[in-house]
Structures are given as C-alpha cells and as structure tokens.
Design a protein around this motif. Sequence first.
Motif, PDB file in Angstrom:
ATOM      1  N   LEU A   1     -36.043   1.127   9.511  1.00 23.74           N
ATOM      2  CA  LEU A   1     -35.450   0.298  10.562  1.00 23.74           C
ATOM      3  C   LEU A   1     -33.943   0.530  10.620  1.00 23.74           C
ATOM      4  CD1 LEU A   1     -37.741  -1.525   8.807  1.00 23.74           C
ATOM      5  CD2 LEU A   1     -37.475  -2.936  10.851  1.00 23.74           C
ATOM      6  N   PRO A   2     -33.492   1.509  11.417  1.00 26.18           N
ATOM      7  CA  PRO A   2     -32.053   1.716  11.581  1.00 26.18           C
ATOM      8  C   PRO A   2     -31.424   0.508  12.277  1.00 26.18           C
ATOM      9  CG  PRO A   2     -33.313   3.603  12.388  1.00 26.18           C
ATOM     10  CD  PRO A   2     -34.278   2.479  12.185  1.00 26.18           C
TER      11      PRO A   2
ATOM     12  N   TYR B   1     -41.087  -1.495   4.163  1.00 24.90           N
ATOM     13  CA  TYR B   1     -39.993  -1.596   5.144  1.00 24.90           C
ATOM     14  C   TYR B   1     -38.679  -1.164   4.488  1.00 24.90           C
ATOM     15  CZ  TYR B   1     -43.168  -4.394   8.033  1.00 24.90           C
ATOM     16  OH  TYR B   1     -44.222  -4.838   8.787  1.00 24.90           O
ATOM     17  N   TYR B   2     -37.903  -0.351   5.217  1.00 25.71           N
ATOM     18  CA  TYR B   2     -36.653   0.193   4.671  1.00 25.71           C
ATOM     19  C   TYR B   2     -35.564   0.124   5.745  1.00 25.71           C
ATOM     20  CZ  TYR B   2     -39.789   1.914   1.047  1.00 25.71           C
ATOM     21  OH  TYR B   2     -40.729   1.980   0.031  1.00 25.71           O
ATOM     22  N   PHE B   3     -34.610  -0.785   5.548  1.00 24.38           N
ATOM     23  CA  PHE B   3     -33.524  -0.935   6.517  1.00 24.38           C
ATOM     24  C   PHE B   3     -32.486   0.175   6.356  1.00 24.38           C
ATOM     25  CE2 PHE B   3     -34.033  -5.860   6.395  1.00 24.38           C
ATOM     26  CZ  PHE B   3     -35.056  -5.803   7.321  1.00 24.38           C
ATOM     27  N   GLY B   4     -31.873   0.541   7.473  1.00 28.01           N
ATOM     28  CA  GLY B   4     -30.687   1.397   7.447  1.00 28.01           C
ATOM     29  C   GLY B   4     -29.474   0.517   7.674  1.00 28.01           C
ATOM     30  N   GLU B   5     -28.777   0.165   6.604  1.00 28.68           N
ATOM     31  CA  GLU B   5     -27.628  -0.765   6.683  1.00 28.68           C
ATOM     32  C   GLU B   5     -26.617  -0.421   5.617  1.00 28.68           C
ATOM     33  OE1 GLU B   5     -25.422  -3.523   4.505  1.00 28.68           O
ATOM     34  OE2 GLU B   5     -27.511  -3.285   3.871  1.00 28.68           O
TER      35      GLU B   5
ATOM     36  N   GLY C   1     -39.463  13.425  18.347  1.00 28.67           N
ATOM     37  CA  GLY C   1     -38.076  13.006  18.519  1.00 28.67           C
ATOM     38  C   GLY C   1     -37.043  14.015  18.057  1.00 28.67           C
ATOM     39  N   ALA C   2     -37.446  15.270  17.892  1.00 31.01           N
ATOM     40  CA  ALA C   2     -36.538  16.282  17.336  1.00 31.01           C
ATOM     41  C   ALA C   2     -35.303  16.521  18.191  1.00 31.01           C
ATOM     42  CB  ALA C   2     -37.284  17.602  17.148  1.00 31.01           C
ATOM     43  N   THR C   3     -35.403  16.239  19.497  1.00 32.38           N
ATOM     44  CA  THR C   3     -34.252  16.485  20.368  1.00 32.38           C
ATOM     45  C   THR C   3     -33.354  15.256  20.492  1.00 32.38           C
ATOM     46  OG1 THR C   3     -35.450  15.839  22.368  1.00 32.38           O
ATOM     47  CG2 THR C   3     -35.567  18.158  21.719  1.00 32.38           C
ATOM     48  N   GLY C   4     -33.730  14.167  19.823  1.00 34.28           N
ATOM     49  CA  GLY C   4     -32.952  12.933  19.899  1.00 34.28           C
ATOM     50  C   GLY C   4     -31.848  12.862  18.857  1.00 34.28           C
ATOM     51  N   TYR C   5     -31.151  11.765  18.875  1.00 35.54           N
ATOM     52  CA  TYR C   5     -30.008  11.526  17.976  1.00 35.54           C
ATOM     53  C   TYR C   5     -30.474  11.410  16.522  1.00 35.54           C
ATOM     54  CZ  TYR C   5     -25.829   8.837  16.372  1.00 35.54           C
ATOM     55  OH  TYR C   5     -24.704   8.361  15.724  1.00 35.54           O
ATOM     56  N   ILE C   6     -31.422  10.510  16.268  1.00 35.73           N
ATOM     57  CA  ILE C   6     -31.939  10.348  14.902  1.00 35.73           C
ATOM     58  C   ILE C   6     -32.792  11.551  14.519  1.00 35.73           C
ATOM     59  CG2 ILE C   6     -33.411   8.982  13.380  1.00 35.73           C
ATOM     60  CD1 ILE C   6     -32.745   6.524  15.059  1.00 35.73           C
ATOM     61  N   GLY C   7     -33.741  11.905  15.391  1.00 38.17           N
ATOM     62  CA  GLY C   7     -34.676  12.982  15.062  1.00 38.17           C
ATOM     63  C   GLY C   7     -33.988  14.302  14.793  1.00 38.17           C
ATOM     64  N   GLY C   8     -32.973  14.610  15.589  1.00 36.44           N
ATOM     65  CA  GLY C   8     -32.232  15.857  15.388  1.00 36.44           C
ATOM     66  C   GLY C   8     -31.509  15.870  14.049  1.00 36.44           C
ATOM     67  N   ALA C   9     -30.909  14.718  13.696  1.00 34.38           N
ATOM     68  CA  ALA C   9     -30.179  14.629  12.415  1.00 34.38           C
ATOM     69  C   ALA C   9     -31.125  14.755  11.229  1.00 34.38           C
ATOM     70  CB  ALA C   9     -29.407  13.302  12.351  1.00 34.38           C
TER      71      ALA C   9
ATOM     72  N   ILE D   1     -24.746   8.003  11.133  1.00 34.01           N
ATOM     73  CA  ILE D   1     -25.894   8.854  11.448  1.00 34.01           C
ATOM     74  C   ILE D   1     -26.289   9.760  10.282  1.00 34.01           C
ATOM     75  CG2 ILE D   1     -24.368  10.509  12.643  1.00 34.01           C
ATOM     76  CD1 ILE D   1     -28.142   9.817  13.338  1.00 34.01           C
ATOM     77  N   ASP D   2     -25.325  10.333   9.580  1.00 32.33           N
ATOM     78  CA  ASP D   2     -25.668  11.229   8.465  1.00 32.33           C
ATOM     79  C   ASP D   2     -26.352  10.470   7.330  1.00 32.33           C
ATOM     80  OD1 ASP D   2     -24.638  13.406   9.782  1.00 32.33           O
ATOM     81  OD2 ASP D   2     -22.682  13.324   8.779  1.00 32.33           O
ATOM     82  N   GLU D   3     -25.844   9.262   7.061  1.00 31.98           N
ATOM     83  CA  GLU D   3     -26.429   8.479   5.971  1.00 31.98           C
ATOM     84  C   GLU D   3     -27.789   7.908   6.379  1.00 31.98           C
ATOM     85  OE1 GLU D   3     -22.551   7.385   3.340  1.00 31.98           O
ATOM     86  OE2 GLU D   3     -23.153   5.856   4.793  1.00 31.98           O
ATOM     87  N   GLN D   4     -27.954   7.599   7.667  1.00 32.18           N
ATOM     88  CA  GLN D   4     -29.269   7.182   8.141  1.00 32.18           C
ATOM     89  C   GLN D   4     -30.284   8.318   7.968  1.00 32.18           C
ATOM     90  OE1 GLN D   4     -30.549   4.020   9.601  1.00 32.18           O
ATOM     91  NE2 GLN D   4     -32.195   5.275   8.786  1.00 32.18           N
ATOM     92  N   ALA D   5     -29.882   9.529   8.321  1.00 30.52           N
ATOM     93  CA  ALA D   5     -30.772  10.684   8.153  1.00 30.52           C
ATOM     94  C   ALA D   5     -31.100  10.913   6.675  1.00 30.52           C
ATOM     95  CB  ALA D   5     -30.134  11.923   8.764  1.00 30.52           C
ATOM     96  N   ASP D   6     -30.119  10.680   5.796  1.00 28.97           N
ATOM     97  CA  ASP D   6     -30.375  10.806   4.352  1.00 28.97           C
ATOM     98  C   ASP D   6     -31.518   9.903   3.903  1.00 28.97           C
ATOM     99  OD1 ASP D   6     -28.334  12.655   3.882  1.00 28.97           O
ATOM    100  OD2 ASP D   6     -26.849  11.118   3.370  1.00 28.97           O
TER     101      ASP D   6
END
Length: 344
Positions: A172-173, A252-256, A13-21, A225-230
């Motif tokens: 889980l974003p 399990y770890y939510f992104g919220e 997923g490196a070229t995607g939105y999450i994967g790239g970030a 997105i930046d905090e999700q990547a963090d």
Amino acid sequence: MATIAKVNIFVSGATGYIGGAVLNKLLEHPKANDFNVTALVRSTEKAEKLKSVGVTPVIGSLDDTDLVHKLSSDSDVVISMANADHAPSVQAMLSGQKEHFQKTGKQPIFIHTSGTGVLSDNAEGLYHTETIWNDADPAQIATIAPTQPHRDVDLLIVDADKEGYVRTYIILPSTIYGLAQGRLVDIGVSNNRSIQIPAIIEASLDREQGGMVGQGKNLWPNVHIDEQADLYIILLDAALSKPDTDHGTNGYYFGESGEHSLYDVGKAVAEALVELGIGSPKPTAFTKAEIDKYFGGSAYLGSNSRARANHSRAIGWTPKKTTADMLASIRAEVEEVLKRAKKL
C-alpha cells in the motif's frame, strides 16, 4: 549438475510510475539472471523497447482477462501494479494462479498494489485524525470498511490466500514523490512522475497561486519512488526465500517513510511559484469551483490517511528519506510540470 529452474515473473503496470521503477530494480537484481520477466503492455513501440532490455512483452490490456489468466497460470510470481481497482483483471490473475497451483502443486506468489487511500476519510482539509493505522496489526486492518477505496479488491485477494492455492501480499504506497529515473525512463517506456503532488502543482499554476483543500490540516504519509520500489524487491525476496513471510490476512505492507500535512505541500508549491514570479508564499484554499475544475469535484486530497510501515520495516525495508526530502523535491516537480507544458 542439475540446472536451477528460473522463476517466471509476470508484471502488469510496467509502463507506469511504480511499475517502471519496480521493473527497473528487477532488471538490476543480483539474481536477475534467475528471472524470466513477462510484462503486459499496450503499445507495440514500448513492447520492442522492453525486448531490448531482456523483458518478454505481451501486447494486451487488463481487460483481456483470458490473456491475463493465461500469463498468470504460466507464472510463479505475479506482481500487479497497473490499477488498484480493476477487479476483473485481479480475478483473472488469481484464477490463473489457481490453475498454476493445480498443475504444479506449488503455491504461486501474488504481490498486489493497493494504496493508503484505503484509509482515507472525508476531512476536506479541516482537521487531522488521531487514528494511525499499523500494517503490523492485522486485527486493526480487518476493521477497514469494505466500502473504502481499493478495499473490495484487497478483500478478493485475501480471500484467495485463505483458499490456500496462492500466497498473497498487498503493498500500500502512500503519497509517492520524486522524479523516477533509470533505464526504462531513459528509453521512453515508463512514466517518470507521480499523481498527487503534480496535480496540486498543475492546479496551482493554472490559478497562479499555491493551493490546498480546506485549511490543509489533513495528514498523509509519503515515500520516495526509489524506496517504494525497494519495498517490492525486499518483499519479493522474502516471499521467495521464506514461505512463512506474513501473507494473506497478515500480508499488508505500507509504503511510508514520513508524514506531511497538505498545508505543507501547498506552501512548498506556493514558494516554488513565488521564485518564478507567480503568486504569494502562503497557499490558499481551492474554491468549490476549482475543486470541480481541477479534481473532478472530489476533496480527496483533503482526506487523512495516517499510516506507519512497521510491518514493511520488520522484513528489512529501511527507507532513509524524510518529509523534508519530500518538500525539497517539489521545486523539481514544478520545473517538470512547466517543461511538459512547454512541450505541449
């Protein structure tokens, strides 16, 4: 003096939105020199660009399961960020990690991207649910029906952890927002925008009025997105340094970092359009024909998905952005959609 072995990390997923970030943050990690990062990528052009930033690219796709197995067997860490529902590739990653364990005697780490869509219902924008899911409550998470979106793959991963050859962690974003920035966006490797809010904007622009599903009363969490990547980096660091970091059934770890109604998003889109001389400032419900046209007949954007990231925060994740930041970001998203439309 003995040299410390590098950590071999395989990412999809490196070229995607999450994967790239996430990959961007891996490259900027204080211990980046201790990592060998390999990325699965479909295009030779993007492969060359990844090479230029120190990533080892391998040409292929998730459907190349023998290749995915091999890359996973050679890796201490696998971070899956390409497709939450692609069971064959996840099975190949896990079988590769099983082989890694058999060869080395060391449990590899598997971090998978699911999504809070696993919590969604059929509200169609007509109400909000009182049920709030807590990622620090494994007994509650265990009650999620196996028929929910993403759940079949999530359970595959948890079962692998139970076998003992791998430590698994599921992130889980939720509704991710913000235009991604950084080196990989700049050199044309990764996607810079999300899915849900741009989809609402594109539909609203086409119908010339901000829209929502039903009455927009449904509630979803949101995260920048930046905090999700963090969160990925914090979890990776914890898994590498503390093997007892909760994993498997407890992993399990939510992104919220906030919660919004679909009405609030529709209103922010409508107000941004009014500034461009389009429509009125109050969103209106998408018709059945419009839901068919813009969303493939699915009222998913009218579902509830209420979540609290207590577990994520317990391992040191400290998101600062709020729902107000998410709503304020919508104007820039509208401008991005218009910019892309002009290019086309």
